[in-house]
Design a protein around this motif. Structure first.
Motif, PDB file in Angstrom:
ATOM      1  N   GLU A 176       0.835  -1.206   0.000  1.00 26.84           N
ATOM      2  CA  GLU A 176       0.000   0.000   0.000  1.00 26.84           C
ATOM      3  C   GLU A 176       0.870   1.256   0.000  1.00 26.84           C
ATOM      4  O   GLU A 176       0.582   2.216  -0.700  1.00 26.84           O
ATOM      5  CB  GLU A 176      -0.934  -0.002   1.209  1.00 26.84           C
ATOM      6  N   GLN A 177       1.974   1.222   0.759  1.00 26.40           N
ATOM      7  CA  GLN A 177       2.873   2.378   0.788  1.00 26.40           C
ATOM      8  C   GLN A 177       3.530   2.577  -0.575  1.00 26.40           C
ATOM      9  O   GLN A 177       3.702   3.702  -1.036  1.00 26.40           O
ATOM     10  CB  GLN A 177       3.947   2.179   1.874  1.00 26.40           C
ATOM     11  N   GLY A 178       3.887   1.501  -1.245  1.00 29.04           N
ATOM     12  CA  GLY A 178       4.447   1.599  -2.594  1.00 29.04           C
ATOM     13  C   GLY A 178       3.450   2.174  -3.578  1.00 29.04           C
ATOM     14  O   GLY A 178       3.809   2.960  -4.452  1.00 29.04           O
ATOM     15  N   ILE A 235       1.050   4.243  -2.806  1.00 26.74           N
ATOM     16  CA  ILE A 235       0.920   5.665  -2.486  1.00 26.74           C
ATOM     17  C   ILE A 235       2.033   6.460  -3.165  1.00 26.74           C
ATOM     18  O   ILE A 235       1.791   7.537  -3.720  1.00 26.74           O
ATOM     19  CB  ILE A 235       0.915   5.879  -0.957  1.00 26.74           C
ATOM     20  N   GLU A 236       3.251   5.913  -3.145  1.00 23.59           N
ATOM     21  CA  GLU A 236       4.365   6.586  -3.819  1.00 23.59           C
ATOM     22  C   GLU A 236       4.127   6.670  -5.323  1.00 23.59           C
ATOM     23  O   GLU A 236       4.420   7.697  -5.948  1.00 23.59           O
ATOM     24  CB  GLU A 236       5.668   5.852  -3.516  1.00 23.59           C
ATOM     25  N   ILE A 237       3.604   5.602  -5.908  1.00 31.41           N
ATOM     26  CA  ILE A 237       3.292   5.611  -7.346  1.00 31.41           C
ATOM     27  C   ILE A 237       2.197   6.629  -7.635  1.00 31.41           C
ATOM     28  O   ILE A 237       2.255   7.356  -8.631  1.00 31.41           O
ATOM     29  CB  ILE A 237       2.900   4.202  -7.818  1.00 31.41           C
ATOM     30  N   GLU A 295       1.644   9.376  -6.036  1.00 34.02           N
ATOM     31  CA  GLU A 295       2.244  10.710  -5.982  1.00 34.02           C
ATOM     32  C   GLU A 295       3.013  11.015  -7.263  1.00 34.02           C
ATOM     33  O   GLU A 295       2.949  12.129  -7.780  1.00 34.02           O
ATOM     34  CB  GLU A 295       3.158  10.821  -4.764  1.00 34.02           C
ATOM     35  N   LYS A 296       3.725  10.021  -7.801  1.00 32.65           N
ATOM     36  CA  LYS A 296       4.444  10.221  -9.064  1.00 32.65           C
ATOM     37  C   LYS A 296       3.488  10.538 -10.196  1.00 32.65           C
ATOM     38  O   LYS A 296       3.713  11.462 -10.980  1.00 32.65           O
ATOM     39  CB  LYS A 296       5.253   8.973  -9.431  1.00 32.65           C
ATOM     40  N   SER A 340       0.470  11.692  -9.958  1.00 31.21           N
ATOM     41  CA  SER A 340      -0.172  12.984  -9.710  1.00 31.21           C
ATOM     42  C   SER A 340       0.721  14.141 -10.150  1.00 31.21           C
ATOM     43  O   SER A 340       0.245  15.125 -10.704  1.00 31.21           O
ATOM     44  CB  SER A 340      -0.516  13.143  -8.238  1.00 31.21           C
ATOM     45  N   GLN A 341       2.015  14.019  -9.901  1.00 30.09           N
ATOM     46  CA  GLN A 341       2.935  15.081 -10.315  1.00 30.09           C
ATOM     47  C   GLN A 341       3.036  15.164 -11.829  1.00 30.09           C
ATOM     48  O   GLN A 341       3.144  16.246 -12.389  1.00 30.09           O
ATOM     49  CB  GLN A 341       4.320  14.834  -9.719  1.00 30.09           C
TER      50      GLN A 341
END
Length: 91
Positions: free
Chosen positions: A55-57, A59-61, A63-64, A66-67
């Motif tokens: 799940e944390q991975g 979330i990082e994806i 964010e990428k 989204s940017q």
């Protein structure tokens, strides 16, 4: 047929919590969820994922993605000079 393949690949690369988060995202923002799914499938096809994504991975994806897809809103004021009949008192 294609949806089955996508779901199979996503089931292989995501753990249970990450799949739940992605399905919740799909309810709210289907276009962003589709972009994340495409990103994950592409990474899986090229062998860039080392095991299941947590799940944390995810979330990082998110964010990428989204940017990369961030839309910048700009407001442009187009001011026009309007002739007002009150200003023209001299006949």
């Amino acid at each position: 047929r294609e949806a089955e393949i996508r779901n199979t690949i996503l089931a292989q690369v995501l753990d249970q919590a990450a799949r739940a988060r992605l399905s919740n995202l799909a309810l709210v923002k289907p276009d962003k969820a589709k972009a994340v799914e495409n990103y994950l499938i592409q990474m899986a096809r090229f062998g860039q994922l080392g095991g299941k994504v947590s799940e944390q991975g995810l979330i990082e994806i998110l964010e990428k993605v989204s940017q990369q897809t961030e839309k910048k809103t700009t407001v442009k004021f187009n001011r026009r000079k309007v002739l007002d009949s009150d200003e023209e008192d001299d006949y």
